[in-house]
Design a protein around this motif. Sequence first.
Motif, mmCIF file in Angstrom:
data_model
loop_
_atom_site.group_PDB
_atom_site.id
_atom_site.type_symbol
_atom_site.label_atom_id
_atom_site.label_comp_id
_atom_site.label_asym_id
_atom_site.label_seq_id
_atom_site.Cartn_x
_atom_site.Cartn_y
_atom_site.Cartn_z
ATOM 1 N N VAL A 197 0.822 -1.205 0.000
ATOM 2 C CA VAL A 197 0.000 0.000 0.000
ATOM 3 C C VAL A 197 0.859 1.260 0.000
ATOM 4 O O VAL A 197 0.347 2.356 -0.182
ATOM 5 C CB VAL A 197 -1.006 0.016 1.185
ATOM 6 C CG1 VAL A 197 -2.019 -1.114 1.042
ATOM 7 C CG2 VAL A 197 -0.295 -0.054 2.527
ATOM 8 N N ALA A 220 -3.904 -3.750 4.278
ATOM 9 C CA ALA A 220 -5.135 -4.355 3.776
ATOM 10 C C ALA A 220 -5.671 -3.620 2.557
ATOM 11 O O ALA A 220 -5.527 -2.404 2.440
ATOM 12 C CB ALA A 220 -6.193 -4.365 4.873
ATOM 13 N N THR A 221 -6.317 -4.369 1.690
ATOM 14 C CA THR A 221 -7.046 -3.790 0.572
ATOM 15 C C THR A 221 -8.389 -3.286 1.094
ATOM 16 O O THR A 221 -8.793 -3.602 2.212
ATOM 17 C CB THR A 221 -7.267 -4.829 -0.541
ATOM 18 O OG1 THR A 221 -7.983 -5.938 0.014
ATOM 19 C CG2 THR A 221 -5.952 -5.307 -1.114
ATOM 20 N N ALA A 222 -9.079 -2.525 0.277
ATOM 21 C CA ALA A 222 -10.351 -1.921 0.697
ATOM 22 C C ALA A 222 -11.416 -2.952 1.051
ATOM 23 O O ALA A 222 -12.305 -2.675 1.850
ATOM 24 C CB ALA A 222 -10.875 -0.990 -0.397
ATOM 25 N N ASP A 223 -11.336 -4.155 0.487
ATOM 26 C CA ASP A 223 -12.359 -5.161 0.763
ATOM 27 C C ASP A 223 -12.162 -5.880 2.097
ATOM 28 O O ASP A 223 -13.030 -6.625 2.525
ATOM 29 C CB ASP A 223 -12.473 -6.173 -0.385
ATOM 30 C CG ASP A 223 -11.148 -6.768 -0.796
ATOM 31 O OD1 ASP A 223 -10.143 -6.042 -0.767
ATOM 32 O OD2 ASP A 223 -11.119 -7.944 -1.183
ATOM 33 N N ARG A 224 -11.067 -5.626 2.797
ATOM 34 C CA ARG A 224 -10.882 -6.171 4.140
ATOM 35 C C ARG A 224 -11.508 -5.198 5.129
ATOM 36 O O ARG A 224 -10.980 -4.138 5.395
ATOM 37 C CB ARG A 224 -9.395 -6.321 4.479
ATOM 38 C CG ARG A 224 -8.672 -7.490 3.889
ATOM 39 C CD ARG A 224 -9.105 -8.832 4.448
ATOM 40 N NE ARG A 224 -8.963 -8.992 5.867
ATOM 41 C CZ ARG A 224 -7.955 -9.612 6.469
ATOM 42 N NH1 ARG A 224 -6.983 -10.129 5.769
ATOM 43 N NH2 ARG A 224 -7.937 -9.717 7.780
ATOM 44 N N ARG A 225 -12.639 -5.512 5.676
ATOM 45 C CA ARG A 225 -13.361 -4.612 6.579
ATOM 46 C C ARG A 225 -12.860 -4.708 8.020
ATOM 47 O O ARG A 225 -13.160 -3.851 8.834
ATOM 48 C CB ARG A 225 -14.851 -4.917 6.538
ATOM 49 C CG ARG A 225 -15.408 -4.889 5.126
ATOM 50 C CD ARG A 225 -16.368 -3.749 4.957
ATOM 51 N NE ARG A 225 -16.978 -3.792 3.644
ATOM 52 C CZ ARG A 225 -16.649 -2.968 2.667
ATOM 53 N NH1 ARG A 225 -15.741 -2.059 2.840
ATOM 54 N NH2 ARG A 225 -17.246 -3.050 1.491
ATOM 55 N N GLN A 231 -7.769 -1.774 8.950
ATOM 56 C CA GLN A 231 -7.781 -0.442 8.335
ATOM 57 C C GLN A 231 -7.123 -0.503 6.961
ATOM 58 O O GLN A 231 -5.923 -0.779 6.847
ATOM 59 C CB GLN A 231 -7.041 0.557 9.229
ATOM 60 C CG GLN A 231 -7.025 1.959 8.662
ATOM 61 C CD GLN A 231 -6.251 2.927 9.535
ATOM 62 O OE1 GLN A 231 -5.881 2.623 10.659
ATOM 63 N NE2 GLN A 231 -6.003 4.101 9.006
ATOM 64 N N ALA A 232 -7.892 -0.286 5.930
ATOM 65 C CA ALA A 232 -7.392 -0.355 4.555
ATOM 66 C C ALA A 232 -6.401 0.768 4.275
ATOM 67 O O ALA A 232 -6.573 1.890 4.733
ATOM 68 C CB ALA A 232 -8.553 -0.284 3.566
#
Length: 136
Positions: A31, A49-54, A57-58
């Motif tokens: 990132v 994390a990518t945005a799809d990991r809720r 913190q992306a």
Amino acid sequence: MIDHMGVTVRDLQAAKAFYDAAFAPLGICVVMSVTAEETGGSAHYGYGATADRRDIQAGKPSLWITEGGTATGPMHLALVAADRAQVDGFHAAALAAGGTDNGAPGVRPHYHPNYYAAFVLDPDGRNVEAVCHKPA
């Protein structure tokens, strides 16, 4: 308590290829990258994390890989500080306790505009950091 960690690798590009493949199924990727020119030392890749990991913190790098050298030891550990005064206090206390300065308190804009940190080497040469992400 822990903001992020860093590990030293022998071959940065080989390690990146490994971590890219191993972390992809977990929704973790590079990132942020920082060049040797920006740090005054080695280049780094920061994984987060990518945005799809809720559940994480992306976009925030939590694991950094850095190539070679022993100037900052085999590991880097960064601790969360509540404010900039705590960063300053950490740096002063660590030096008084026998640590070696590895970066005085200050803003590191190549990470982000509010990244205020200080770095010390512990007695074994590990790079220990205190960081505050809040504005002044």
